[in-house]
Design a protein around this motif. Structure first.
Motif, PDB file in Angstrom:
ATOM      1  N   ARG A 225       0.829  -1.198   0.000  1.00 35.80           N
ATOM      2  CA  ARG A 225       0.000   0.000   0.000  1.00 35.80           C
ATOM      3  C   ARG A 225       0.867   1.253   0.000  1.00 35.80           C
ATOM      4  O   ARG A 225       0.545   2.242  -0.684  1.00 35.80           O
ATOM      5  N   GLN A 226       1.967   1.241   0.740  1.00 37.27           N
ATOM      6  CA  GLN A 226       2.832   2.412   0.813  1.00 37.27           C
ATOM      7  C   GLN A 226       3.450   2.739  -0.541  1.00 37.27           C
ATOM      8  O   GLN A 226       3.593   3.916  -0.893  1.00 37.27           O
ATOM      9  N   GLU A 227       3.799   1.710  -1.302  1.00 38.65           N
ATOM     10  CA  GLU A 227       4.397   1.961  -2.613  1.00 38.65           C
ATOM     11  C   GLU A 227       3.401   2.626  -3.542  1.00 38.65           C
ATOM     12  O   GLU A 227       3.735   3.588  -4.246  1.00 38.65           O
ATOM     13  N   PHE A 228       2.155   2.156  -3.548  1.00 39.64           N
ATOM     14  CA  PHE A 228       1.146   2.758  -4.415  1.00 39.64           C
ATOM     15  C   PHE A 228       0.910   4.209  -4.045  1.00 39.64           C
ATOM     16  O   PHE A 228       0.971   5.103  -4.904  1.00 39.64           O
ATOM     17  N   LEU A 229       0.666   4.471  -2.768  1.00 37.99           N
ATOM     18  CA  LEU A 229       0.355   5.836  -2.349  1.00 37.99           C
ATOM     19  C   LEU A 229       1.564   6.758  -2.499  1.00 37.99           C
ATOM     20  O   LEU A 229       1.418   7.934  -2.862  1.00 37.99           O
ATOM     21  N   GLY A 230       2.754   6.238  -2.234  1.00 34.77           N
ATOM     22  CA  GLY A 230       3.943   7.061  -2.376  1.00 34.77           C
ATOM     23  C   GLY A 230       4.219   7.445  -3.816  1.00 34.77           C
ATOM     24  O   GLY A 230       4.548   8.607  -4.116  1.00 34.77           O
ATOM     25  N   MET A 231       4.053   6.505  -4.738  1.00 30.37           N
ATOM     26  CA  MET A 231       4.297   6.801  -6.153  1.00 30.37           C
ATOM     27  C   MET A 231       3.204   7.693  -6.734  1.00 30.37           C
ATOM     28  O   MET A 231       3.487   8.599  -7.533  1.00 30.37           O
ATOM     29  N   VAL A 232       1.954   7.457  -6.345  1.00 29.70           N
ATOM     30  CA  VAL A 232       0.871   8.335  -6.793  1.00 29.70           C
ATOM     31  C   VAL A 232       1.064   9.745  -6.235  1.00 29.70           C
ATOM     32  O   VAL A 232       0.833  10.745  -6.928  1.00 29.70           O
ATOM     33  N   GLY A 233       1.504   9.831  -4.985  1.00 27.37           N
ATOM     34  CA  GLY A 233       1.766  11.144  -4.402  1.00 27.37           C
ATOM     35  C   GLY A 233       2.875  11.882  -5.125  1.00 27.37           C
ATOM     36  O   GLY A 233       2.776  13.093  -5.377  1.00 27.37           O
ATOM     37  N   LEU A 234       3.940  11.174  -5.491  1.00 23.30           N
ATOM     38  CA  LEU A 234       5.073  11.801  -6.174  1.00 23.30           C
ATOM     39  C   LEU A 234       4.689  12.299  -7.564  1.00 23.30           C
ATOM     40  O   LEU A 234       4.805  13.504  -7.870  1.00 23.30           O
ATOM     41  N   PHE A 235       4.224  11.394  -8.412  1.00 21.39           N
ATOM     42  CA  PHE A 235       3.938  11.772  -9.798  1.00 21.39           C
ATOM     43  C   PHE A 235       2.620  12.535  -9.921  1.00 21.39           C
ATOM     44  O   PHE A 235       2.458  13.339 -10.839  1.00 21.39           O
ATOM     45  N   GLY A 236       1.676  12.298  -8.992  1.00 18.16           N
ATOM     46  CA  GLY A 236       0.458  13.092  -9.001  1.00 18.16           C
ATOM     47  C   GLY A 236       0.745  14.552  -8.685  1.00 18.16           C
ATOM     48  O   GLY A 236       0.151  15.457  -9.287  1.00 18.16           O
ATOM     49  N   THR A 237       1.662  14.797  -7.750  1.00 17.97           N
ATOM     50  CA  THR A 237       2.043  16.170  -7.434  1.00 17.97           C
ATOM     51  C   THR A 237       2.695  16.862  -8.624  1.00 17.97           C
ATOM     52  O   THR A 237       2.380  18.014  -8.945  1.00 17.97           O
ATOM     53  N   ILE A 238       3.602  16.153  -9.295  1.00 18.88           N
ATOM     54  CA  ILE A 238       4.299  16.740 -10.447  1.00 18.88           C
ATOM     55  C   ILE A 238       3.326  17.032 -11.585  1.00 18.88           C
ATOM     56  O   ILE A 238       3.288  18.143 -12.139  1.00 18.88           O
ATOM     57  N   ILE A 239       2.499  16.040 -11.945  1.00 16.40           N
ATOM     58  CA  ILE A 239       1.604  16.189 -13.098  1.00 16.40           C
ATOM     59  C   ILE A 239       0.518  17.222 -12.817  1.00 16.40           C
ATOM     60  O   ILE A 239       0.238  18.095 -13.653  1.00 16.40           O
ATOM     61  N   SER A 240      -0.109  17.146 -11.641  1.00 14.36           N
ATOM     62  CA  SER A 240      -1.174  18.107 -11.327  1.00 14.36           C
ATOM     63  C   SER A 240      -0.612  19.510 -11.160  1.00 14.36           C
ATOM     64  O   SER A 240      -1.285  20.498 -11.493  1.00 14.36           O
ATOM     65  N   GLY A 241       0.630  19.627 -10.654  1.00 11.37           N
ATOM     66  CA  GLY A 241       1.242  20.949 -10.523  1.00 11.37           C
ATOM     67  C   GLY A 241       1.486  21.608 -11.878  1.00 11.37           C
ATOM     68  O   GLY A 241       1.221  22.802 -12.065  1.00 11.37           O
ATOM     69  N   ILE A 242       1.980  20.819 -12.834  1.00 11.80           N
ATOM     70  CA  ILE A 242       2.196  21.352 -14.184  1.00 11.80           C
ATOM     71  C   ILE A 242       0.874  21.741 -14.829  1.00 11.80           C
ATOM     72  O   ILE A 242       0.732  22.824 -15.424  1.00 11.80           O
ATOM     73  N   GLN A 243      -0.126  20.859 -14.712  1.00  7.69           N
ATOM     74  CA  GLN A 243      -1.432  21.139 -15.309  1.00  7.69           C
ATOM     75  C   GLN A 243      -2.106  22.315 -14.617  1.00  7.69           C
ATOM     76  O   GLN A 243      -2.832  23.092 -15.253  1.00  7.69           O
ATOM     77  N   LEU A 244      -1.866  22.457 -13.331  1.00  3.92           N
ATOM     78  CA  LEU A 244      -2.424  23.585 -12.586  1.00  3.92           C
ATOM     79  C   LEU A 244      -1.926  24.911 -13.138  1.00  3.92           C
ATOM     80  O   LEU A 244      -2.709  25.860 -13.328  1.00  3.92           O
ATOM     81  N   LEU A 245      -0.643  25.002 -13.419  1.00  5.93           N
ATOM     82  CA  LEU A 245      -0.075  26.240 -13.958  1.00  5.93           C
ATOM     83  C   LEU A 245      -0.585  26.540 -15.364  1.00  5.93           C
ATOM     84  O   LEU A 245      -0.633  27.702 -15.773  1.00  5.93           O
ATOM     85  N   ILE A 246      -0.997  25.511 -16.091  1.00  2.00           N
ATOM     86  CA  ILE A 246      -1.435  25.707 -17.473  1.00  2.00           C
ATOM     87  C   ILE A 246      -2.899  26.116 -17.556  1.00  2.00           C
ATOM     88  O   ILE A 246      -3.259  27.037 -18.297  1.00  2.00           O
ATOM     89  N   VAL A 247      -3.771  25.454 -16.790  1.00  7.24           N
ATOM     90  CA  VAL A 247      -5.208  25.614 -17.007  1.00  7.24           C
ATOM     91  C   VAL A 247      -5.926  26.425 -15.930  1.00  7.24           C
ATOM     92  O   VAL A 247      -7.058  26.866 -16.158  1.00  7.24           O
ATOM     93  N   GLU A 248      -5.326  26.622 -14.746  1.00  7.18           N
ATOM     94  CA  GLU A 248      -6.084  27.246 -13.668  1.00  7.18           C
ATOM     95  C   GLU A 248      -5.409  28.444 -13.027  1.00  7.18           C
ATOM     96  O   GLU A 248      -5.879  28.928 -11.994  1.00  7.18           O
ATOM     97  N   TYR A 249      -4.328  28.946 -13.585  1.00  2.00           N
ATOM     98  CA  TYR A 249      -3.624  30.040 -12.914  1.00  2.00           C
ATOM     99  C   TYR A 249      -4.481  31.302 -12.842  1.00  2.00           C
ATOM    100  O   TYR A 249      -4.411  32.072 -11.876  1.00  2.00           O
ATOM    101  N   LYS A 250      -5.332  31.556 -13.845  1.00  2.00           N
ATOM    102  CA  LYS A 250      -6.202  32.729 -13.811  1.00  2.00           C
ATOM    103  C   LYS A 250      -7.289  32.582 -12.751  1.00  2.00           C
ATOM    104  O   LYS A 250      -7.616  33.545 -12.047  1.00  2.00           O
ATOM    105  N   ASP A 251      -7.851  31.372 -12.655  1.00  2.00           N
ATOM    106  CA  ASP A 251      -8.892  31.137 -11.649  1.00  2.00           C
ATOM    107  C   ASP A 251      -8.346  31.277 -10.230  1.00  2.00           C
ATOM    108  O   ASP A 251      -9.018  31.808  -9.338  1.00  2.00           O
TER     109      ASP A 251
END
Length: 374
Positions: A225-251
């Motif tokens: 369980r730790q491996e799944f949550l740790g890897m999702v946390g790592l790459f989810g943070t990177i991917i959502s952070g990049i997408q956040l700057l692209i699509v929601e910075y004005k909002d």
């Protein structure tokens, strides 16, 4: 004649109690099969996950309706950051093959794809509400369940019984009842700007959810369980952070921050963090399909809270819908799925002596056979 008369009154006494006893035994056996401790625990865990989803829905709707804040990617980004700070950091202190660097060296690209599927599934479903109707989202979101069952069949080698398909049909009937209650209660007043685009987004999001859940079940049961949550946390943070700057910075720049808005963001993040943390535990003792059937009641919990927070109209069909979904969920859990062994190759394994040595060995055997014949 005298011998026949006593037999007449005794016949009902011989067969009636036996029939009632058989029926009682059947009912007791059925009740014992449907309401075991394992099933009750599974139902309770599934409803706990539904309440977490309900919390995310209520906080999001409160932000959107009262404060005009619609930033789904920012909300997901905060959740992934919490997962990173808790589970990814935990992996860095693991030793051996469970260490973060060891996992990244061996299969970083697999977790990049998993993180992408998880992030986009969350984003597409939320974005679909801007284009299509609530009814379409509720109905088409169920498309993920047959996709999940198909993926489990081919990837996890899960084998279903007839009762599982009947249980899924009963759960979907409950969802249909809930949608009918929404229409009768007058909640279907958002026609959307482009229904076709919204419906496609829902189908894509539901399919990506199915992919993410199947991967989660495999990792949780085969690895940790730790491996799944740790890897999702790592790459989810990177991917959502990049997408956040692209699509929601004005909002995000337009938000008039105060302590109430901040508190709603915190409540959403905590509910989502609890959902991600507890779901692997439930999947480990059941299956991804079972979990997805159990959380169909999340919309109903949101409706019940909406009666007090948003002035929704009550309908008795909501109670009927909840009951039907729970019956289907209990039916599904009453019979465990079977796991088929992967098909083995019919090609015999090649010996470690090599092709050349194999030829020499065959030649020696032929010479020995020839000598023995002479």
């Amino acid at each position: 004649m005298e011998a026949a008369s006593p037999a007449g009154p005794r016949a009902p006494q011989l067969y009636a109690p036996g029939g009632a006893g058989a029926l009682g035994s059947l009912l007791r056996g059925l009740t014992g099969q449907l309401f075991t401790w394992h099933i009750l625990k599974t139902v309770a865990l599934g409803q706990m996950l539904s309440l977490c989803i309900c919390g995310t829905a209520i906080t999001s709707q409160y932000l959107a309706e009262k404060y005009k804040v619609t930033t789904p990617m920012l909300q997901s980004f905060i959740n992934y950051c919490l997962l990173f700070l808790f589970y990814t950091v935990m992996l860095t202190f693991q030793s051996g093959s469970d260490n973060l660097l060891s996992i990244l060296k061996r299969k970083w690209w697999k977790y990049v794809l998993l993180g992408l599927a998880d992030v986009e599934a969350n984003y597409l479903i939320v974005r679909a509400y801007q284009y299509t109707t609530l009814t379409s989202v509720q109905l088409l979101d169920c498309f993920g369940i047959p996709v999940l069952m198909a993926l489990s069949w081919f990837i996890l080698y899960a084998r279903y019984r007839v009762i599982h398909f009947v249980a899924v049909a009963v759960c979907l009937l409950g969802v249909g009842t809930m949608v009918g209650a929404d229409i009768l209660a007058g909640r279907e007043d958002n026609s959307g700007s482009d229904v076709l685009i919204g419906d496609i987004l829902v189908l894509l999001g539901a399919s990506l959810y199915a992919v993410s859940n199947v991967c989660e079940e495999y990792i949780v049961k085969k690895l940790s369980r730790q491996e799944f949550l740790g890897m999702v946390g790592l790459f989810g943070t990177i991917i959502s952070g990049i997408q956040l700057l692209i699509v929601e910075y004005k909002d995000i720049a337009s938000i008039q921050w105060d302590w109430k808005i901040a508190l709603l963001f915190v409540a959403f993040a905590l509910c989502m963090f609890c959902l991600y943390s507890f779901m692997p535990l439930v999947i480990k003792v059941t299956s991804a399909t079972s979990v997805n059937l159990g959380i169909l009641t999340a919309d109903l919990y949101s409706l019940f809270f909406g009666l007090f927070l948003f002035g929704y109209k009550f309908s008795g069909l909501y109670i009927l819908s909840f009951s039907v979904i729970m019956v289907g969920f209990i039916l599904y859990c009453s019979a465990p799925t079977r796991t088929a062994e992967p098909a083995e190759s019919s090609v015999p394994p090649v010996s470690g002596i090599g092709i050349d040595n194999l030829g020499l060995k065959l030649e020696e055997n032929l010479q020995e056979t020839h000598s023995a014949a002479l």
